[in-house]
Design a protein around this motif. Structure first.
Motif, PDB file in Angstrom:
ATOM      1  N   GLU A   6     -23.270  52.496 -16.126  1.00  0.00           N
ATOM      2  CA  GLU A   6     -24.505  52.041 -15.498  1.00  0.00           C
ATOM      3  C   GLU A   6     -25.324  53.227 -15.015  1.00  0.00           C
ATOM      4  O   GLU A   6     -24.773  54.273 -14.659  1.00  0.00           O
ATOM      5  CB  GLU A   6     -24.205  51.127 -14.294  1.00  0.00           C
ATOM      6  CG  GLU A   6     -23.394  49.895 -14.616  1.00  0.00           C
ATOM      7  CD  GLU A   6     -21.910  50.084 -14.398  1.00  0.00           C
ATOM      8  OE1 GLU A   6     -21.180  49.093 -14.247  1.00  0.00           O
ATOM      9  OE2 GLU A   6     -21.464  51.261 -14.367  1.00  0.00           O
ATOM     10  N   GLY A   9     -29.687  53.008 -10.566  1.00  0.00           N
ATOM     11  CA  GLY A   9     -29.642  52.510  -9.197  1.00  0.00           C
ATOM     12  C   GLY A   9     -30.332  53.449  -8.231  1.00  0.00           C
ATOM     13  O   GLY A   9     -30.885  54.484  -8.615  1.00  0.00           O
ATOM     14  N   LEU A  20     -31.971  48.718 -13.873  1.00  0.00           N
ATOM     15  CA  LEU A  20     -30.629  49.199 -14.170  1.00  0.00           C
ATOM     16  C   LEU A  20     -30.414  49.211 -15.680  1.00  0.00           C
ATOM     17  O   LEU A  20     -30.888  48.332 -16.394  1.00  0.00           O
ATOM     18  CB  LEU A  20     -29.577  48.299 -13.517  1.00  0.00           C
ATOM     19  CG  LEU A  20     -29.656  48.147 -12.004  1.00  0.00           C
ATOM     20  CD1 LEU A  20     -28.488  47.283 -11.505  1.00  0.00           C
ATOM     21  CD2 LEU A  20     -29.685  49.476 -11.302  1.00  0.00           C
ATOM     22  N   TRP A  36     -24.134  41.140 -15.719  1.00  0.00           N
ATOM     23  CA  TRP A  36     -24.236  41.969 -14.521  1.00  0.00           C
ATOM     24  C   TRP A  36     -23.596  41.213 -13.367  1.00  0.00           C
ATOM     25  O   TRP A  36     -23.838  40.000 -13.196  1.00  0.00           O
ATOM     26  CB  TRP A  36     -25.679  42.294 -14.189  1.00  0.00           C
ATOM     27  CG  TRP A  36     -26.306  43.296 -15.106  1.00  0.00           C
ATOM     28  CD1 TRP A  36     -27.052  43.043 -16.216  1.00  0.00           C
ATOM     29  CD2 TRP A  36     -26.248  44.724 -14.986  1.00  0.00           C
ATOM     30  NE1 TRP A  36     -27.464  44.208 -16.794  1.00  0.00           N
ATOM     31  CE2 TRP A  36     -26.986  45.266 -16.057  1.00  0.00           C
ATOM     32  CE3 TRP A  36     -25.653  45.596 -14.070  1.00  0.00           C
ATOM     33  CZ2 TRP A  36     -27.136  46.640 -16.245  1.00  0.00           C
ATOM     34  CZ3 TRP A  36     -25.802  46.955 -14.264  1.00  0.00           C
ATOM     35  CH2 TRP A  36     -26.540  47.472 -15.333  1.00  0.00           C
ATOM     36  N   TYR A  93     -23.657  47.365  -8.233  1.00  0.00           N
ATOM     37  CA  TYR A  93     -23.907  46.556  -9.413  1.00  0.00           C
ATOM     38  C   TYR A  93     -23.035  47.046 -10.574  1.00  0.00           C
ATOM     39  O   TYR A  93     -22.933  48.257 -10.820  1.00  0.00           O
ATOM     40  CB  TYR A  93     -25.384  46.623  -9.799  1.00  0.00           C
ATOM     41  CG  TYR A  93     -26.253  45.736  -8.934  1.00  0.00           C
ATOM     42  CD1 TYR A  93     -26.504  46.063  -7.610  1.00  0.00           C
ATOM     43  CD2 TYR A  93     -26.802  44.553  -9.433  1.00  0.00           C
ATOM     44  CE1 TYR A  93     -27.272  45.240  -6.805  1.00  0.00           C
ATOM     45  CE2 TYR A  93     -27.574  43.729  -8.644  1.00  0.00           C
ATOM     46  CZ  TYR A  93     -27.812  44.088  -7.331  1.00  0.00           C
ATOM     47  OH  TYR A  93     -28.583  43.267  -6.534  1.00  0.00           O
TER      48      TYR A  93
END
Length: 123
Positions: A6, A9, A20, A36, A93
Protein backbone atom coordinates in the motif's frame (compact mmCIF):
# COMPACT_ATOMS: atom_id res chain seq x y z
CA UNK A 1 3.67 -15.57 -4.63
CA UNK A 2 1.40 -12.56 -4.37
CA UNK A 3 2.80 -9.48 -2.69
CA UNK A 4 0.79 -6.38 -1.95
CA UNK A 5 2.13 -2.98 -1.00
CA UNK A 6 0.00 0.00 0.00
CA UNK A 7 0.98 3.62 -0.52
CA UNK A 8 -0.59 7.05 -0.46
CA UNK A 9 -1.56 7.34 3.17
CA UNK A 10 -0.83 10.29 5.40
CA UNK A 11 -2.45 13.07 7.39
CA UNK A 12 -5.22 15.32 6.18
CA UNK A 13 -7.80 17.65 7.68
CA UNK A 14 -11.44 16.73 7.81
CA UNK A 15 -13.10 17.27 4.44
CA UNK A 16 -9.91 16.52 2.57
CA UNK A 17 -9.02 13.71 0.22
CA UNK A 18 -6.44 10.96 -0.08
CA UNK A 19 -5.83 8.30 -2.70
CA UNK A 20 -4.51 4.96 -1.56
CA UNK A 21 -2.76 2.63 -3.97
CA UNK A 22 -2.21 -1.08 -3.69
CA UNK A 23 0.52 -2.47 -5.92
CA UNK A 24 0.00 -6.19 -6.28
CA UNK A 25 2.92 -8.07 -7.72
CA UNK A 26 2.49 -11.71 -8.49
CA UNK A 27 -0.76 -13.01 -9.85
CA UNK A 28 -3.31 -10.26 -9.48
CA UNK A 29 -5.27 -10.69 -12.64
CA UNK A 30 -8.87 -11.00 -13.63
CA UNK A 31 -9.42 -13.93 -11.29
CA UNK A 32 -8.76 -12.08 -8.03
CA UNK A 33 -11.06 -10.10 -5.81
CA UNK A 34 -9.30 -7.19 -4.07
CA UNK A 35 -10.59 -5.44 -0.98
CA UNK A 36 -9.67 -2.65 1.38
CA UNK A 37 -9.97 -3.06 5.14
CA UNK A 38 -9.15 -0.71 7.96
CA UNK A 39 -8.36 -1.04 11.63
CA UNK A 40 -8.02 1.54 14.36
CA UNK A 41 -6.54 0.87 17.82
CA UNK A 42 -9.98 0.57 19.38
CA UNK A 43 -11.80 -1.35 16.65
CA UNK A 44 -11.63 -4.72 14.94
CA UNK A 45 -10.53 -4.91 11.34
CA UNK A 46 -13.38 -3.52 9.27
CA UNK A 47 -14.19 -4.10 5.66
CA UNK A 48 -14.28 -0.90 3.57
CA UNK A 49 -14.73 -1.86 -0.07
CA UNK A 50 -14.03 -4.51 -2.69
CA UNK A 51 -13.76 -4.82 -6.43
CA UNK A 52 -14.47 -8.10 -8.16
CA UNK A 53 -12.54 -9.58 -11.09
CA UNK A 54 -15.27 -8.32 -13.39
CA UNK A 55 -15.20 -4.84 -11.87
CA UNK A 56 -18.22 -5.04 -9.59
CA UNK A 57 -17.74 -2.78 -6.59
CA UNK A 58 -19.27 -2.63 -3.14
CA UNK A 59 -18.82 -0.32 -0.16
CA UNK A 60 -19.45 -0.28 3.55
CA UNK A 61 -22.31 2.04 4.46
CA UNK A 62 -19.95 4.30 6.39
CA UNK A 63 -17.92 5.15 3.27
CA UNK A 64 -20.46 4.82 0.48
CA UNK A 65 -20.64 7.92 -1.72
CA UNK A 66 -17.34 9.19 -0.31
CA UNK A 67 -14.88 6.44 -1.31
CA UNK A 68 -14.31 4.96 -4.75
CA UNK A 69 -12.42 1.77 -5.50
CA UNK A 70 -10.90 1.14 -8.92
CA UNK A 71 -8.25 -0.98 -10.54
CA UNK A 72 -5.74 -0.83 -13.34
CA UNK A 73 -5.08 -4.29 -14.64
CA UNK A 74 -2.14 -3.20 -16.73
CA UNK A 75 -0.49 -1.77 -13.63
CA UNK A 76 -1.59 -4.60 -11.34
CA UNK A 77 -2.87 -1.94 -9.00
CA UNK A 78 -6.02 -1.18 -7.06
CA UNK A 79 -6.87 2.29 -5.81
CA UNK A 80 -9.09 3.75 -3.11
CA UNK A 81 -10.04 7.37 -3.65
CA UNK A 82 -11.21 8.80 -0.34
CA UNK A 83 -13.08 12.10 -0.35
CA UNK A 84 -14.83 14.10 2.36
CA UNK A 85 -12.70 12.40 4.96
CA UNK A 86 -13.83 12.39 8.57
CA UNK A 87 -11.85 11.91 11.79
CA UNK A 88 -13.54 8.54 12.22
CA UNK A 89 -11.91 7.40 8.97
CA UNK A 90 -8.55 7.49 10.76
CA UNK A 91 -7.11 3.98 10.78
CA UNK A 92 -4.51 1.67 9.35
CA UNK A 93 -5.70 0.70 5.88
CA UNK A 94 -4.92 -2.68 4.34
CA UNK A 95 -5.43 -4.08 0.87
CA UNK A 96 -6.18 -7.77 0.58
CA UNK A 97 -6.79 -10.28 -2.19
CA UNK A 98 -8.44 -13.61 -2.69
CA UNK A 99 -8.66 -15.76 -5.77
CA UNK A 100 -12.16 -16.23 -7.07
CA UNK A 101 -15.00 -14.39 -8.74
CA UNK A 102 -16.96 -13.86 -5.55
CA UNK A 103 -15.98 -11.19 -3.07
CA UNK A 104 -16.70 -11.19 0.64
CA UNK A 105 -16.57 -8.78 3.53
CA UNK A 106 -14.92 -11.04 6.12
CA UNK A 107 -11.19 -10.59 6.52
CA UNK A 108 -10.80 -14.33 6.99
CA UNK A 109 -11.81 -14.87 3.35
CA UNK A 110 -8.69 -13.12 2.07
CA UNK A 111 -5.37 -14.88 1.66
CA UNK A 112 -3.01 -12.08 0.73
CA UNK A 113 -2.44 -8.89 2.68
CA UNK A 114 -0.36 -5.78 2.47
CA UNK A 115 1.51 -4.40 5.46
CA UNK A 116 -0.95 -1.54 5.92
CA UNK A 117 -0.68 2.20 5.70
CA UNK A 118 -1.77 4.86 8.14
CA UNK A 119 -4.47 7.41 7.40
CA UNK A 120 -5.02 10.17 9.94
CA UNK A 121 -7.81 12.72 9.64
CA UNK A 122 -7.72 15.66 11.99
CA UNK A 123 -10.84 17.67 12.95
Amino acid sequence: QVQMVESGGGSVQAGGSLRLSCAASGVIDNTYCVAWFRQSPTNQRQWVSYISPRGFTNYAASVKDRFTISKDGAENSVYLQMNSLKPEDSAMYYCAARRGFSCYVASTDYNYWGQGIQVTVSP
